[in-house]
Scaffold this active site. Sequence first.
Site, PDB file in Angstrom:
ATOM      1  N   HIS A   1      42.157  39.190  -1.546  1.00 29.95           N
ATOM      2  CA  HIS A   1      40.982  38.329  -1.737  1.00 29.95           C
ATOM      3  C   HIS A   1      40.164  38.774  -2.943  1.00 29.95           C
ATOM      4  O   HIS A   1      40.035  39.968  -3.211  1.00 29.95           O
ATOM      5  CB  HIS A   1      40.123  38.256  -0.477  1.00 29.95           C
TER       6      HIS A   1
ATOM      7  N   ASP B   1      37.003  37.508  -3.371  1.00 31.69           N
ATOM      8  CA  ASP B   1      35.565  37.436  -3.059  1.00 31.69           C
ATOM      9  C   ASP B   1      35.071  38.804  -2.613  1.00 31.69           C
ATOM     10  O   ASP B   1      35.861  39.673  -2.241  1.00 31.69           O
ATOM     11  CB  ASP B   1      35.273  36.377  -1.979  1.00 31.69           C
TER      12      ASP B   1
ATOM     13  N   GLU C   1      37.613  35.527   2.272  1.00 33.01           N
ATOM     14  CA  GLU C   1      37.990  36.526   3.276  1.00 33.01           C
ATOM     15  C   GLU C   1      36.760  37.141   3.914  1.00 33.01           C
ATOM     16  O   GLU C   1      36.707  37.342   5.133  1.00 33.01           O
ATOM     17  CB  GLU C   1      38.853  37.628   2.645  1.00 33.01           C
TER      18      GLU C   1
ATOM     19  N   HIS D   1      -0.930  35.335  21.222  1.00 33.01           N
ATOM     20  CA  HIS D   1      -1.756  36.541  21.251  1.00 33.01           C
ATOM     21  C   HIS D   1      -1.257  37.407  22.419  1.00 33.01           C
ATOM     22  O   HIS D   1      -1.206  36.939  23.560  1.00 33.01           O
ATOM     23  CB  HIS D   1      -3.221  36.135  21.475  1.00 33.01           C
TER      24      HIS D   1
ATOM     25  N   THR E   1      -0.818  42.514  17.096  1.00 35.56           N
ATOM     26  CA  THR E   1      -0.646  42.300  18.532  1.00 35.56           C
ATOM     27  C   THR E   1      -0.180  40.865  18.766  1.00 35.56           C
ATOM     28  O   THR E   1      -0.974  39.936  18.793  1.00 35.56           O
ATOM     29  CB  THR E   1      -1.970  42.562  19.274  1.00 35.56           C
TER      30      THR E   1
ATOM     31  N   ARG F   1      35.088  43.937  18.324  1.00 34.94           N
ATOM     32  CA  ARG F   1      36.377  44.207  17.687  1.00 34.94           C
ATOM     33  C   ARG F   1      37.418  44.206  18.787  1.00 34.94           C
ATOM     34  O   ARG F   1      37.213  44.827  19.839  1.00 34.94           O
ATOM     35  CB  ARG F   1      36.357  45.559  16.971  1.00 34.94           C
TER      36      ARG F   1
HETATM   37  N1  BES Z   1      39.378  44.823   3.702  1.00 33.69           N
HETATM   38  C1  BES Z   1      38.663  44.520   4.886  1.00 33.69           C
HETATM   39  C2  BES Z   1      39.462  44.750   6.136  1.00 33.69           C
HETATM   40  C3  BES Z   1      39.666  46.187   6.516  1.00 33.69           C
HETATM   41  C4  BES Z   1      38.600  47.046   6.648  1.00 33.69           C
HETATM   42  C5  BES Z   1      40.944  46.636   6.784  1.00 33.69           C
HETATM   43  C6  BES Z   1      38.795  48.350   7.028  1.00 33.69           C
HETATM   44  C7  BES Z   1      41.141  47.928   7.167  1.00 33.69           C
HETATM   45  C8  BES Z   1      40.070  48.794   7.282  1.00 33.69           C
HETATM   46  C9  BES Z   1      38.235  43.049   4.835  1.00 33.69           C
HETATM   47  O1  BES Z   1      37.783  42.669   3.563  1.00 33.69           O
HETATM   48  C10 BES Z   1      37.086  42.832   5.772  1.00 33.69           C
HETATM   49  O2  BES Z   1      36.027  43.314   5.515  1.00 33.69           O
HETATM   50  N2  BES Z   1      37.328  42.073   6.838  1.00 33.69           N
HETATM   51  C11 BES Z   1      36.305  41.630   7.723  1.00 33.69           C
HETATM   52  C12 BES Z   1      36.872  40.449   8.439  1.00 33.69           C
HETATM   53  C13 BES Z   1      35.867  39.474   8.955  1.00 33.69           C
HETATM   54  C14 BES Z   1      34.900  38.974   7.910  1.00 33.69           C
HETATM   55  C15 BES Z   1      36.575  38.321   9.618  1.00 33.69           C
HETATM   56  C16 BES Z   1      35.947  42.733   8.707  1.00 33.69           C
HETATM   57  O3  BES Z   1      36.796  43.531   9.110  1.00 33.69           O
HETATM   58  O4  BES Z   1      34.761  42.794   9.074  1.00 33.69           O
HETATM   59 MN    MN Z   2      39.041  43.304   2.117  1.00 34.54          MN
HETATM   60 MN    MN Z   3      35.702  43.383   3.339  1.00 33.96          MN
END
Ligand code: BES
Ligand code: MN
Ligand code: MN
Length: 459
Positions: free
Chosen positions: A86, A88, A153, A213, A315, A328
């Site tokens: 990716h 981005d 991504e 309040h 407040t 995750r």
């Molecule tokens: N390159 C990472 C994924 C990654 C991070 C692989 C650490 C192995 C170890 C990727 O760009 C990423 O940040 N993915 C996101 C996915 C989400 C936005 C769906 C993530 O893991 O938070």
């Molecule tokens: Mn990545």
């Molecule tokens: Mn990433």
Amino acid sequence: MNKVIDFINTNRDRYIGELKTYLAIPSISALPEHKDDVRRAAQWTAEELTRVGLEHVRLEDTPGHPIVYGEWLHAEGAPTILFYGHYDVQPVDPLDLWETPPFEATVRDGEIYARGAADDKGQIFMHFKAIEAHMKQNGRLPVNMKVLLEGEEEVGSENLDDFIRAHKDLLAADVVVISDSPMFERGVPSICYGLRGLAYFQIDVRGSNSDLHSGSFGGALHNPAMALAQILAAMKEKNGRVRIDGFYDDVVELTEEERSAWKQLPFNEKQYQRELGAPKLHGEAGYSTLERIWARPTFEVNGLLSGFTGEGAKTVLPAVAMAKVSMRLVPNQDPDKIAEQFEAYVKKVAPKSVEVTVTRMHGGRPWITDYHNDYVQAASRAIEQGFGQKPVFNREGGSIPVVFTFQQELGLPSVLFGVGLPDENAHAPNEKLDLGNFHNGVIASAILYEEIARIARRA
Ligand code: BES
Ligand code: MN
Ligand code: MN
């Protein structure tokens, strides 16, 4: 092959200059004000793919940011690599914590600092240079190559799955190669054979029509910040176990083989804790830190917002509270099923004295592969030659949802060969990439194509 490696060694410094130009484009996919920059990065990527010798290079528009595609398909009878990555990048805030500006790449102590240096522009650029070296020296690649790069991504690959489903012939290949992960540790190259999945949500809590309040009304209504804290507190036991009903139903337990292999990895919990500046490590009871990150699911609060957070005191009884949360996931948890379970659980624990809304954000499937497969073994030999050392096999806690899609929709195995480092500040201030690892990575990538070319094609 030596010619190719000589070329890479000779051109080492030129690569850095070019990479700096790439890293200067602020392709932050999450921020609408950078939409044109993301497109500019796509265009730069496409021009670069053409420069290094790929054909039929084009931008494929999506309802979001463009996909970049290019190919070279003249290695008759040889396998086809689908290279995915990716272009981005993540937002850069908090900006004041950057030592040098995020989009003015700077080299310090053998590392290049910039947003996207490791995740993922630097790592995809490594493959561009490996392709270039083959093309410049031999006029050809040892394998067929299809390059698929997305600009969404970091925002959940919203449109990529649809593109893949609609272009199965275009993307047909033998193996996917991805460089978008860290290696195990500095000096310890690795191949990643498992990723966690993700289920992401926003929780909104409303307690009244407007802020009130806190003297006149406090005590008469359920404070939404407090209600939200209670909902969040109900998500985990003190021992780290997630309390959502059914959450662990589909979790595949670690094998003894993995547990003992991971114990051999050079990992020191005490040092890890010290480097992170954490007073004490904390996680699910009964599992080591690596097991918790790689093989166990988790519930995390990503952000919290409510009430008065300015200087001084006010407040006030806030009207609303909001949290961003995510889980995750590990094989074989399904993000859609988890979403149902999560929503049902929030309903169960939410106090009736507030109004609670759960909004689903993005999700992704976990992934695991058998690292004894031919492609992973080919990558292992390539890394050994590029880095002068055999890689270890690890899983990762992060997510690359499309890896599951490649398996599901195209029937393709993936090889995850990353050259980042765990301390390279991906998604954080002062992101960086080690230039030695980058350089060895260019060589290893060039060798990887050669090694994959030696594998007989699947029928
Ligand atoms: N390159 C990472 C994924 C990654 C991070 C692989 C650490 C192995 C170890 C990727 O760009 C990423 O940040 N993915 C996101 C996915 C989400 C936005 C769906 C993530 O893991 O938070
Ligand atoms: Mn990545
Ligand atoms: Mn990433």
